[in-house]
Design a protein around this motif. Structure first.
Motif, PDB file in Angstrom:
ATOM      1  N   ALA A  29       0.863  -1.183   0.000  1.00  0.00           N
ATOM      2  CA  ALA A  29       0.000   0.000   0.000  1.00  0.00           C
ATOM      3  C   ALA A  29       0.892   1.224   0.000  1.00  0.00           C
ATOM      4  O   ALA A  29       2.025   1.183   0.483  1.00  0.00           O
ATOM      5  CB  ALA A  29      -0.934   0.012   1.204  1.00  0.00           C
ATOM      6  N   VAL A  30       0.389   2.326  -0.569  1.00  0.00           N
ATOM      7  CA  VAL A  30       1.162   3.563  -0.704  1.00  0.00           C
ATOM      8  C   VAL A  30       0.345   4.724  -0.168  1.00  0.00           C
ATOM      9  O   VAL A  30      -0.852   4.843  -0.456  1.00  0.00           O
ATOM     10  CB  VAL A  30       1.535   3.821  -2.183  1.00  0.00           C
ATOM     11  N   VAL A  85      -2.329   9.658  10.912  1.00  0.00           N
ATOM     12  CA  VAL A  85      -2.542   8.432  11.704  1.00  0.00           C
ATOM     13  C   VAL A  85      -3.584   7.554  11.017  1.00  0.00           C
ATOM     14  O   VAL A  85      -3.400   6.341  10.883  1.00  0.00           O
ATOM     15  CB  VAL A  85      -2.967   8.772  13.142  1.00  0.00           C
ATOM     16  N   ARG A  86      -4.670   8.162  10.579  1.00  0.00           N
ATOM     17  CA  ARG A  86      -5.732   7.394   9.916  1.00  0.00           C
ATOM     18  C   ARG A  86      -5.244   6.825   8.581  1.00  0.00           C
ATOM     19  O   ARG A  86      -5.537   5.667   8.249  1.00  0.00           O
ATOM     20  CB  ARG A  86      -6.944   8.298   9.685  1.00  0.00           C
ATOM     21  N   ALA A 143      -3.810   2.212   5.370  1.00  0.00           N
ATOM     22  CA  ALA A 143      -2.812   1.569   4.517  1.00  0.00           C
ATOM     23  C   ALA A 143      -2.419   0.209   5.077  1.00  0.00           C
ATOM     24  O   ALA A 143      -2.297  -0.773   4.325  1.00  0.00           O
ATOM     25  CB  ALA A 143      -1.582   2.459   4.387  1.00  0.00           C
ATOM     26  N   ASP A 144      -2.230   0.127   6.390  1.00  0.00           N
ATOM     27  CA  ASP A 144      -1.883  -1.158   7.004  1.00  0.00           C
ATOM     28  C   ASP A 144      -3.008  -2.169   6.823  1.00  0.00           C
ATOM     29  O   ASP A 144      -2.758  -3.355   6.573  1.00  0.00           O
ATOM     30  CB  ASP A 144      -1.597  -0.966   8.499  1.00  0.00           C
ATOM     31  N   GLN A 145      -4.239  -1.690   6.948  1.00  0.00           N
ATOM     32  CA  GLN A 145      -5.392  -2.577   6.767  1.00  0.00           C
ATOM     33  C   GLN A 145      -5.440  -3.128   5.346  1.00  0.00           C
ATOM     34  O   GLN A 145      -5.629  -4.338   5.133  1.00  0.00           O
ATOM     35  CB  GLN A 145      -6.680  -1.805   7.066  1.00  0.00           C
ATOM     36  N   LEU A 146      -5.235  -2.274   4.374  1.00  0.00           N
ATOM     37  CA  LEU A 146      -5.297  -2.704   2.977  1.00  0.00           C
ATOM     38  C   LEU A 146      -4.095  -3.558   2.595  1.00  0.00           C
ATOM     39  O   LEU A 146      -4.207  -4.486   1.789  1.00  0.00           O
ATOM     40  CB  LEU A 146      -5.398  -1.483   2.062  1.00  0.00           C
ATOM     41  N   ALA A 147      -2.935  -3.251   3.194  1.00  0.00           N
ATOM     42  CA  ALA A 147      -1.728  -4.030   2.898  1.00  0.00           C
ATOM     43  C   ALA A 147      -1.853  -5.467   3.374  1.00  0.00           C
ATOM     44  O   ALA A 147      -1.172  -6.357   2.855  1.00  0.00           O
ATOM     45  CB  ALA A 147      -0.511  -3.371   3.540  1.00  0.00           C
TER      46      ALA A 147
END
Length: 246
Positions: A46-47, A190-191, A196-200
């Motif tokens: 994710a970017v 932060v959001r 991004a972490d969720q999608l990654a």
């Protein structure tokens, strides 16, 4: 690899691309470096795309003007110059991973056309968006006139492009340009990182296929057929079974 116009920072499987030119202006160095920047993102899942003191003040006309002015009236030469800019934005849009634009402060002109190529757009309450090219005697030519109508509707895109007037964060959310407004830049970043972490963490082939089908612009039945064909080639039985066990 280090760049002059952007900073790349990694956190887990996400990469943040921060515009570091003065006021986020997009000058010759940015367009020249973007192909190498995009190659550096090849292993990201994710970017996040963001600015520093603001998102972007748009095209750096002071630096780009000397390149542009001698080419006015020379369609072939002018097209070749702008094609380099197109390649940067289209390359960002073509990444197989989610691109999240996190906008704070101003997002003007080429900056707005850049975030239109992202998959998700978030902003802070201080964000302002404008496409002022018409006031400078320019027709926006970096994809904004093509990408904005599907995002915000033809009428709103026409209003934004012909008036050149800015809209605030509340209006941007109401129009659908952004999907979330956060109270501060700090809360925004932060959001953006959390999303991004969720999608990654999602199955990469499913994410890539979803992006492709959403962005291909195919007619309804062809688009459905493309989704079925993607699943037939790439659906992972192990991932599916693990999900069903949860």
């Amino acid at each position: 690899m280090s760049f002059q116009s952007v900073n790349l920072t990694r956190m887990g499987e996400t990469v943040t691309l921060t515009l570091v030119t003065k006021k986020g202006t997009l000058g010759p160095g940015f367009w020249r470096e973007m192909p190498a920047v995009l190659r550096e993102l090849s292993d990201a899942r994710a970017v996040i795309l963001r600015g520093q003191e603001l998102f972007s003040a748009g095209l750096d006309l002071h630096a780009t003007g000397p390149q542009i002015l001698p080419l006015l009236g020379d369609q072939a030469g002018f097209t070749a110059l702008v094609d380099e800019m197109h390649a940067a934005i289209e390359g960002l849009a073509a990444l197989p991973v989610p691109v999240i634009a996190a906008v704070h402060g101003w997002c003007i002109g080429a900056g707005l056309e850049l975030i239109a190529a992202a998959d998700v757009r978030l902003c802070s309450a201080d964000a302002r968006f404008s496409l002022p090219e018409v006031k400078l005697g320019i027709t926006a030519d970096l994809g904004g006139l093509q990408r904005l109508p599907p995002l915000i509707g033809q009428g709103r895109a026409v209003h934004l492009a012909l008036s050149g007037d800015p809209i605030d964060a509340v209006t941007a959310e109401r129009w659908g340009l952004v999907t979330e407004v956060h109270p501060s830049p700090e809360a925004l970043f932060v959001r953006a990182q959390a999303l991004a972490d969720q999608l990654a963490a999602l199955p990469p082939r499913a994410v890539e296929g979803t992006k492709r089908v959403l962005n291909d612009g195919l007619p309804h039945r062809q688009s459905m057929a493309a989704a079925v064909a993607w699943n037939a080639r790439h659906m992972n039985a192990e991932v599916l079974m693990n999900a069903l066990r949860k």
